[in-house]
Design a protein around this motif. Sequence first.
Motif, PDB file in Angstrom:
ATOM      1  N   ILE A 220      -4.356 -26.783  -2.813  1.00 58.89           N
ATOM      2  CA  ILE A 220      -3.647 -26.178  -3.945  1.00 58.89           C
ATOM      3  C   ILE A 220      -3.407 -24.699  -3.695  1.00 58.89           C
ATOM      4  N   THR A 221      -4.443 -23.999  -3.247  1.00 63.90           N
ATOM      5  CA  THR A 221      -4.318 -22.557  -3.018  1.00 63.90           C
ATOM      6  C   THR A 221      -3.294 -22.269  -1.931  1.00 63.90           C
ATOM      7  N   GLU A 222      -3.286 -23.061  -0.864  1.00 64.56           N
ATOM      8  CA  GLU A 222      -2.296 -22.851   0.192  1.00 64.56           C
ATOM      9  C   GLU A 222      -0.876 -23.059  -0.341  1.00 64.56           C
ATOM     10  N   THR A 223      -0.687 -24.077  -1.174  1.00 60.01           N
ATOM     11  CA  THR A 223       0.642 -24.333  -1.740  1.00 60.01           C
ATOM     12  C   THR A 223       1.110 -23.161  -2.586  1.00 60.01           C
ATOM     13  N   ILE A 224       0.213 -22.596  -3.383  1.00 62.48           N
ATOM     14  CA  ILE A 224       0.562 -21.445  -4.223  1.00 62.48           C
ATOM     15  C   ILE A 224       0.881 -20.229  -3.360  1.00 62.48           C
ATOM     16  N   LEU A 225       0.058 -19.985  -2.343  1.00 58.16           N
ATOM     17  CA  LEU A 225       0.291 -18.842  -1.462  1.00 58.16           C
ATOM     18  C   LEU A 225       1.621 -18.970  -0.730  1.00 58.16           C
ATOM     19  N   ARG A 226       1.968 -20.167  -0.283  1.00 63.18           N
ATOM     20  CA  ARG A 226       3.236 -20.352   0.423  1.00 63.18           C
ATOM     21  C   ARG A 226       4.415 -20.175  -0.527  1.00 63.18           C
TER      22      ARG A 226
ATOM     23  N   ARG B  77     -13.892 -17.965   4.271  1.00 63.28           N
ATOM     24  CA  ARG B  77     -13.587 -19.189   5.019  1.00 63.28           C
ATOM     25  C   ARG B  77     -12.173 -19.667   4.757  1.00 63.28           C
ATOM     26  N   PHE B  78     -11.753 -19.613   3.491  1.00 64.72           N
ATOM     27  CA  PHE B  78     -10.391 -20.026   3.163  1.00 64.72           C
ATOM     28  C   PHE B  78      -9.371 -19.094   3.827  1.00 64.72           C
ATOM     29  N   VAL B  79      -9.615 -17.791   3.732  1.00 59.98           N
ATOM     30  CA  VAL B  79      -8.678 -16.827   4.314  1.00 59.98           C
ATOM     31  C   VAL B  79      -8.554 -17.043   5.824  1.00 59.98           C
ATOM     32  N   HIS B  80      -9.664 -17.328   6.486  1.00 63.39           N
ATOM     33  CA  HIS B  80      -9.626 -17.597   7.926  1.00 63.39           C
ATOM     34  C   HIS B  80      -8.715 -18.783   8.239  1.00 63.39           C
ATOM     35  N   ARG B  81      -8.826 -19.837   7.430  1.00 62.21           N
ATOM     36  CA  ARG B  81      -7.960 -21.002   7.644  1.00 62.21           C
ATOM     37  C   ARG B  81      -6.503 -20.662   7.352  1.00 62.21           C
ATOM     38  N   PHE B  82      -6.268 -19.910   6.289  1.00 62.72           N
ATOM     39  CA  PHE B  82      -4.886 -19.560   5.932  1.00 62.72           C
ATOM     40  C   PHE B  82      -4.256 -18.666   6.998  1.00 62.72           C
ATOM     41  N   GLU B  83      -5.032 -17.748   7.534  1.00 60.49           N
ATOM     42  CA  GLU B  83      -4.512 -16.894   8.616  1.00 60.49           C
ATOM     43  C   GLU B  83      -4.106 -17.741   9.813  1.00 60.49           C
ATOM     44  N   ALA B  84      -4.921 -18.737  10.141  1.00 59.94           N
ATOM     45  CA  ALA B  84      -4.602 -19.604  11.280  1.00 59.94           C
ATOM     46  C   ALA B  84      -3.347 -20.425  11.024  1.00 59.94           C
ATOM     47  N   ARG B  85      -3.019 -20.638   9.751  1.00 56.32           N
ATOM     48  CA  ARG B  85      -1.831 -21.413   9.404  1.00 56.32           C
ATOM     49  C   ARG B  85      -0.618 -20.527   9.142  1.00 56.32           C
ATOM     50  N   GLY B  86      -0.752 -19.240   9.409  1.00 63.55           N
ATOM     51  CA  GLY B  86       0.397 -18.355   9.387  1.00 63.55           C
ATOM     52  C   GLY B  86       0.770 -17.745   8.042  1.00 63.55           C
ATOM     53  N   ILE B  87      -0.127 -17.770   7.082  1.00 69.14           N
ATOM     54  CA  ILE B  87       0.169 -17.147   5.784  1.00 69.14           C
ATOM     55  C   ILE B  87       0.043 -15.641   5.916  1.00 69.14           C
ATOM     56  N   ALA B  88       1.003 -14.919   5.374  1.00 63.85           N
ATOM     57  CA  ALA B  88       1.104 -13.476   5.549  1.00 63.85           C
ATOM     58  C   ALA B  88      -0.095 -12.748   4.950  1.00 63.85           C
ATOM     59  N   PRO B  89      -0.570 -11.699   5.596  1.00 61.09           N
ATOM     60  CA  PRO B  89      -1.720 -10.942   5.078  1.00 61.09           C
ATOM     61  C   PRO B  89      -1.504 -10.376   3.681  1.00 61.09           C
ATOM     62  N   GLU B  90      -0.280  -9.952   3.379  1.00 62.38           N
ATOM     63  CA  GLU B  90      -0.038  -9.366   2.055  1.00 62.38           C
ATOM     64  C   GLU B  90      -0.189 -10.402   0.941  1.00 62.38           C
ATOM     65  N   ARG B  91       0.077 -11.648   1.240  1.00 61.76           N
ATOM     66  CA  ARG B  91      -0.159 -12.699   0.243  1.00 61.76           C
ATOM     67  C   ARG B  91      -1.654 -13.007   0.123  1.00 61.76           C
ATOM     68  N   LEU B  92      -2.331 -13.047   1.232  1.00 61.96           N
ATOM     69  CA  LEU B  92      -3.765 -13.294   1.193  1.00 61.96           C
ATOM     70  C   LEU B  92      -4.501 -12.188   0.443  1.00 61.96           C
TER      71      LEU B  92
END
Length: 277
Positions: free
Chosen positions: A187-193, A211-226
């Motif tokens: 859910i969080t990844e969908t919202i961030l994207r 831990r979540f941020v580490h996974r999101f970074e590996a999946r290419g989500i922009a730092p400013e969104r994180l």
Amino acid sequence: MTPLALRCIAQVWLQAGRSATIVEVRSHRGSVPRETGTRMLVGDDAVAGTIGGGHLEWQAIAQARAGRRDDWAVTLGPSLGQCCGGAMVLGFEPLTHDALAAWTLPPPRLVLQLYGAGHVGRAIVRLLADIHCAVNWVDARDAEFPSAVPPHVEVRCVDAPEAEVDTAPPSCAYLVLTHSHDLDLRITETILRRGDFGFLGLIGSATKRARFVHRFEARGIAPERLARLTCPIGLPGLRGKEPAVLAISAVAQLLTLTAVTGAASAPVGEAASGAAG
């Protein structure tokens, strides 16, 4: 009581043939207990809603029951037994079908997608029952929802909760607090994207966030969104793990956001409260 709930009561009274007067704050200036547009229903033996309480409300109820129909301009000073110092104009109108049709609602102070119907989710909904907001409450477990919810809360029991993100309006606030960390992640990844969230709160600890941020970074989500992901949720300094305490802290955080921005449309930095999940 929310404006929507009050209007629902007005509709019930009207359908039942109950005589009532709508008391409305037509205008205000300075320090007053309620703002322009606030309404109260006064019946012969019941009152619903409030224009602020105190001696002002007591007199307004008496005048409504006496049949007053002209506006009442009042200064909140010593003569009224109140020291707010502001001024209000109150209108008095009989409850009719035309009056109900013209009864408009103010914009909600908060539009929220709430993911999770567990203990904290249910506690949040109980707190929001008397707040003028619009809530989509999402979970895959139908049995977790209570049998009745406030009229401004829409229950959505769906097999894929993350798909509901696409149905939210721009600048919506999101709280993610499901029973599953894997589901929280999806859910969080969908919202961030999607990216156009006004607020994104994820229940959990600082460790969960990392831990979540580490996974999101590996999946290419922009730092400013994180950087806009709030986890833990809640007001800094308000401690406690009980569902009611977590709910109070999370709702207070959302209301602080709307008080500053006028709507849940601005990012909030990471909170320091320990709302873990």
